[in-house]
Design a protein around this motif. Structure first.
Motif, short mmCIF file in Angstrom:
data_model
loop_
_atom_site.label_atom_id
_atom_site.label_comp_id
_atom_site.label_asym_id
_atom_site.label_seq_id
_atom_site.Cartn_x
_atom_site.Cartn_y
_atom_site.Cartn_z
N ARG A 126 72.79 63.34 61.06
CA ARG A 126 73.42 63.82 62.29
C ARG A 126 72.42 63.76 63.44
N ALA A 127 72.82 63.17 64.57
CA ALA A 127 71.97 63.10 65.76
C ALA A 127 72.14 64.38 66.59
N GLU A 128 71.22 64.60 67.54
CA GLU A 128 71.26 65.81 68.36
C GLU A 128 72.49 65.88 69.25
N ASP A 129 73.00 64.70 69.67
CA ASP A 129 74.16 64.70 70.56
C ASP A 129 75.48 64.74 69.80
N GLY A 130 75.42 64.96 68.48
CA GLY A 130 76.64 65.01 67.69
C GLY A 130 77.01 63.70 67.05
N GLY A 131 76.29 62.65 67.37
CA GLY A 131 76.58 61.36 66.77
C GLY A 131 76.03 61.25 65.36
N ARG A 132 76.12 60.06 64.77
CA ARG A 132 75.66 59.80 63.42
C ARG A 132 74.78 58.55 63.41
N VAL A 133 73.74 58.62 62.58
CA VAL A 133 72.87 57.46 62.34
C VAL A 133 73.09 57.04 60.89
N LEU A 134 73.51 55.78 60.67
CA LEU A 134 73.76 55.26 59.33
C LEU A 134 72.68 54.24 59.00
N ILE A 135 71.92 54.48 57.92
CA ILE A 135 70.90 53.56 57.43
C ILE A 135 71.43 52.95 56.14
N VAL A 136 71.56 51.62 56.12
CA VAL A 136 72.11 50.90 54.97
C VAL A 136 70.94 50.24 54.23
N ASP A 137 70.65 50.75 53.04
CA ASP A 137 69.51 50.28 52.24
C ASP A 137 70.03 49.39 51.12
N ASP A 138 69.57 48.13 51.11
CA ASP A 138 69.97 47.19 50.05
C ASP A 138 69.16 47.49 48.79
N ILE A 139 69.82 48.02 47.77
CA ILE A 139 69.14 48.42 46.53
C ILE A 139 69.53 47.50 45.38
N THR A 140 69.96 46.28 45.68
CA THR A 140 70.40 45.37 44.63
C THR A 140 69.28 45.11 43.64
N ASP A 141 68.08 44.80 44.15
CA ASP A 141 66.95 44.53 43.25
C ASP A 141 66.60 45.77 42.44
N ARG A 142 66.63 46.93 43.09
CA ARG A 142 66.29 48.16 42.36
C ARG A 142 67.29 48.42 41.25
N VAL A 143 68.60 48.22 41.56
CA VAL A 143 69.63 48.41 40.52
C VAL A 143 69.41 47.44 39.38
N ARG A 144 69.06 46.18 39.74
CA ARG A 144 68.81 45.19 38.69
C ARG A 144 67.60 45.57 37.86
N TRP A 145 66.53 46.05 38.54
CA TRP A 145 65.33 46.47 37.80
C TRP A 145 65.63 47.67 36.90
N GLU A 146 66.43 48.60 37.42
CA GLU A 146 66.78 49.76 36.59
C GLU A 146 67.60 49.34 35.38
N GLN A 147 68.51 48.38 35.60
CA GLN A 147 69.29 47.89 34.47
C GLN A 147 68.39 47.18 33.46
N ASP A 148 67.45 46.36 33.99
CA ASP A 148 66.50 45.69 33.09
C ASP A 148 65.66 46.71 32.34
N LEU A 149 65.27 47.78 33.04
CA LEU A 149 64.48 48.81 32.38
C LEU A 149 65.30 49.49 31.29
N ARG A 150 66.58 49.78 31.59
CA ARG A 150 67.43 50.37 30.55
C ARG A 150 67.60 49.42 29.37
N ASP A 151 67.78 48.13 29.70
CA ASP A 151 67.91 47.14 28.62
C ASP A 151 66.64 47.07 27.79
N SER A 152 65.49 47.11 28.48
CA SER A 152 64.21 47.06 27.76
C SER A 152 64.04 48.28 26.88
N ARG A 153 64.41 49.43 27.40
CA ARG A 153 64.30 50.63 26.58
C ARG A 153 65.23 50.56 25.37
N ARG A 154 66.46 50.09 25.61
CA ARG A 154 67.39 49.96 24.50
C ARG A 154 66.89 48.92 23.50
N ARG A 155 66.32 47.81 24.01
CA ARG A 155 65.78 46.79 23.12
C ARG A 155 64.61 47.34 22.30
#
Length: 741
Positions: free
Chosen positions: A326-355
């Motif tokens: 929330r901004a001071e004037d009542g507006g909104r700031v939206l930050i869009v973070d691309d986490i595709t690589d992180r999701v893929r790494w987390e999936q790889d990590l889960r696969d590695s743990r399962r393996r």
């Protein structure tokens, strides 16, 4: 027109008062220079210096003293303001000197007035002129932003006022000019007030323009920074309309990039993203009420954004986190973070743990980890199926504690010492006593764990139960010992039997030789004479077989000894060829030797090596066809070892037959083997004798093309080198006739 002094003084006081008020007002402006404050106070004192001269009922001397003091003090303040205008700060000694002069000036003016001839009832006011001139010079020299016309007008007003103040002592000597002098003070004060106010106002305008320029630069820098960030950025106002967004957000939401412009409502963006398939969600995939409910829930979340981000999957497979603030004037700031690589790494990590977990369950070993204090922090579940104890039996305990013994054996203490030194270890066997009292043998391997800074974090390794393997090794060891005892017993038995057999055989051979030679008289019956010869040949053959068996038995038992001496290679070869010459002659074979001009002398057991040569030559003769060639060659190898070849052009052998021929009592089943006597000990015994000399015996053979047996003697047994080229082959037996060597 005449102008009275009182009227002129009143006008001068009015002008100075206007100047004071203008400076006080200018001081309230945001861009006013600090010098305005001392100047405003100084001109206030100038005004008081004029006013005090008009106060009735005050003695003339007091009025003059107070007026001169006010004017002198005003000069000090004007000088101080001028230094401030130039960006300088007057030091304490200078201020003390100036104020001292201001106090002395009123005391000195009566004397100075009489000396100049000025009217005694008028003040001199000349000292402040220097301050006015200095202030004008400060304004002229100062690098102070403002309009040039206003600044030079102020310089001129200060300069005129300074000159006027300096000329007052002279003007007071002419009473007719005094009123006009005060009127000039009024005029210059008004001009100076106007000029200074214009300077301040112009400065304020320039500062405002500079602030706008800085604001524009700041906004441009902010936009550049927002465009440079890797994350998407969207700014909405209090009415949830897009204010600005960067290029990254348009790339992430390419399907609605045409709507990512200022003024677009957020709900329109959401609806377009859903309808165009930019956002992939199980709810958005179903049209109708489910989709509208998702949009409403999303807008409600936007109006009261939680601390955690919203994760959204896009049509191109990308996964983004949307952070809302929330901004001071009542507006909104939206930050869009691309986490595709992180999701893929987390999936790889889960696969590695399962393996890893699957491998740990499948592997026969179990895996373990310890912390820096060498206490177990992890043990895989495989240990329960292997040792019958759960991982909890190990967790939180040290190696010594899990040994299951009050006094751990040496193997555990040595392993603990290795781990204290933080060294890697492999296949260390320790004894493990289980809670039920059973003793198990465990093989462990471990690797120290270090973090990125090289700090020790514990051990990681694997372990396996080798109790059954240990039992098998024990059984094999006992079996081997029993076999060795049996072998030694066999060797002793063969030695005793050979000794018992040789005694009667020697008697048979001796009596047979006497009978064959007719030493006690001739044998009249020819059949008996043939029988004696057969008995003698059979006895000699049987004695040779017994000797070979005894030698092979001694070799296997490691009891065969050499009687070493120095001898000539040529003598050894020629003796062997001479001894087998009659046998080669009867078979119609050609014997040849290819020795160097100067054969070396060797150090070894000449009798045993002659035995090897006879065995090889006999085999070559037995398995060669009539008219073929048997040859002996000698030469030096790469490291000056002696290399001798015994080759024939006989029936040859396959690889399987070659391996069989080198086995004890092994015989090759072929047509010639059935036609010749033998026990199958010649080649194995020859190889054993060569290895006893530190050399070797190898066979190269091809079926139907012949066989070559290579003998090698180490360089340490070659006493002199081979000099000169090998001479031509010398035939020793041709077509069944012996030839000299």
């Amino acid at each position: 027109m005449e102008l009275s002094v009182d009227t002129a003084l009143l006008g001068a006081a009015f002008g100075s008062g206007i100047l004071t008020l203008m400076l006080v007002h200018a001081r309230t402006l945001p861009s006013a220079p600090p010098a305005v404050t001392p100047w405003a106070v100084g001109f206030l004192l100038v005004t008081l210096g004029f006013v005090v001269l008009l106060v009735p009922g005050v003695p003339s001397g007091s009025r003059l003293f107070l007026s001169e003091l006010a004017q002198a003090s005003a000069g000090v303040l004007l000088l101080t303001g001028a230094l401030s205008f130039m960006g300088r700060r007057p030091g304490r000694p200078l201020l003390m000197g100036l104020w001292g002069l201001a106090l002395v000036w009123p005391l000195a003016t009566p004397t100075l007035g009489r000396w100049l001839g000025a009217a005694p009832e008028l003040p001199l006011h000349g000292l402040a002129g220097l301050a006015f001139l200095f202030a004008g010079g400060a304004v002229a020299r100062a690098r102070y932003r403002g309009g040039e016309t206003c600044r030079w007008l102020a310089v001129a007003a200060f300069s005129v006022s300074g000159v006027h103040q300096l000329l007052i002592p002279l003007v007071n000597t002419q009473p007719a000019l005094v009123p006009w002098s005060y009127a000039g003070s009024q005029a210059t004060s008004l001009v100076l007030a106007f000029a200074l106010v214009l300077v301040v106002v112009n400065r304020q305008r320039i500062d405002a323009e500079a602030q706008r320029a800085r604001a524009n630069r700041g906004e441009a820098q902010l936009r550049d920074a927002i465009e440079a960030v890797f994350d998407g950025f969207v700014l909405c106002d209090a009415d949830d309309r897009v204010v600005m967004c960067n290029a990254r957000s348009r790339v992430l939401f390419a399907g609605i990039a045409d709507l990512l412009v200022p003024g677009t409502p957020l709900d329109a963006l959401l609806r377009a993203a859903v309808e165009r398939g930019v956002i992939v969600d199980p709810e958005t995939a179903r049209p109708g009420e489910a989709r509208d409910a998702w949009i409403r829930a999303r807008l409600a979340r936007h109006r009261g954004p939680p601390a955690h981000p919203l994760t959204v999957r896009l049509a191109d497979g990308a996964v983004v986190d949307i952070h809302e603030t929330r901004a001071e004037d009542g507006g909104r700031v939206l930050i869009v973070d691309d986490i595709t690589d992180r999701v893929r790494w987390e999936q790889d990590l889960r696969d590695s743990r399962r393996r890893f977990r699957d491998l740990a369950e499948i592997a026969s070993d179990w895996f373990w980890e310890t912390g820096p204090d060498q206490r177990f922090t992890f043990v895989s579940n495989r240990v329960e199926r292997t040792l019958g104890v759960t991982p909890a039996h190990f967790l939180g305990r040290s190696l010594v504690e899990v040994s299951g013994m009050e006094m751990p054996p040496r193997s555990w203490r040595e392993l603990a010492a290795v781990m204290d030194r933080r060294e890697q270890f492999r296949e260390v066997v320790v004894e493990q006593t289980l809670p039920r009292g059973e003793m198990r043998h465990v093989r462990m391997s471990g690797l120290p764990i270090l973090d990125a800074g090289g700090r020790f974090e514990g051990y990681r390794g694997a372990a396996s139960d080798i109790t059954e393997q240990k039992l098998t090794e024990h059984i094999l060891r006992e079996t081997r010992d029993a076999a060795e005892r049996a072998s030694r017993a066999k060797a002793a038995f063969l030695a005793n039997v050979s000794h018992e057999l040789r005694t009667p055989l020697n008697a048979i051979i001796g009596f047979s030789e006497i009978m064959e030679a007719g030493l006690l008289g001739p044998i009249q019956n020819e059949s008996y004479q043939g029988y004696v010869t057969d008995i003698l040949d059979s006895a000699r053959h049987l004695l040779s077989v017994i000797n070979d068996i005894l030698d092979m038995s001694k070799s296997e038992a490691g009891r065969l000894e050499l009687s070493e001496s120095e001898f000539a290679l040529a003598d050894l070869v020629h003796d062997a060829l001479r001894m087998v010459g009659p046998l080669a002659g009867t078979r119609g074979l050609i014997l040849a030797s290819e020795l160097p001009l100067h054969p070396p002398r060797l150090f070894g057991d000449e009798r045993r090596l002659r035995q090897v040569m006879l065995n090889l030559l006999s085999n070559a003769i037995k398995f060669s066809d009539r008219g073929s060639r048997v040859a002996i060659r000698a030469g030096l190898g790469p490291v000056r070892e002696l290399v001798m070849d015994v080759s024939d052009q006989g029936i040859g052998m396959t690889e399987e037959e070659t391996r069989q021929a080198l086995e004890t009592f092994g015989q090759v089943d072929n047509r010639l083997a059935r036609m010749n006597e033998g026990t199958g000990l010649g080649l194995p015994l020859s190889r054993a004798l060569m290895e006893l000399h530190g050399g070797g015996l190898t066979i190269k053979s091809r079926k139907g093309l012949g066989t070559t047996v290579t003998l090698t003697m180490p360089p340490s047994r070659v006493l002199s080198g081979l000099e000169g080229a090998a001479r031509a082959a010398t035939p020793l037996a041709v077509a069944g006739q012996a030839a000299g060597g």
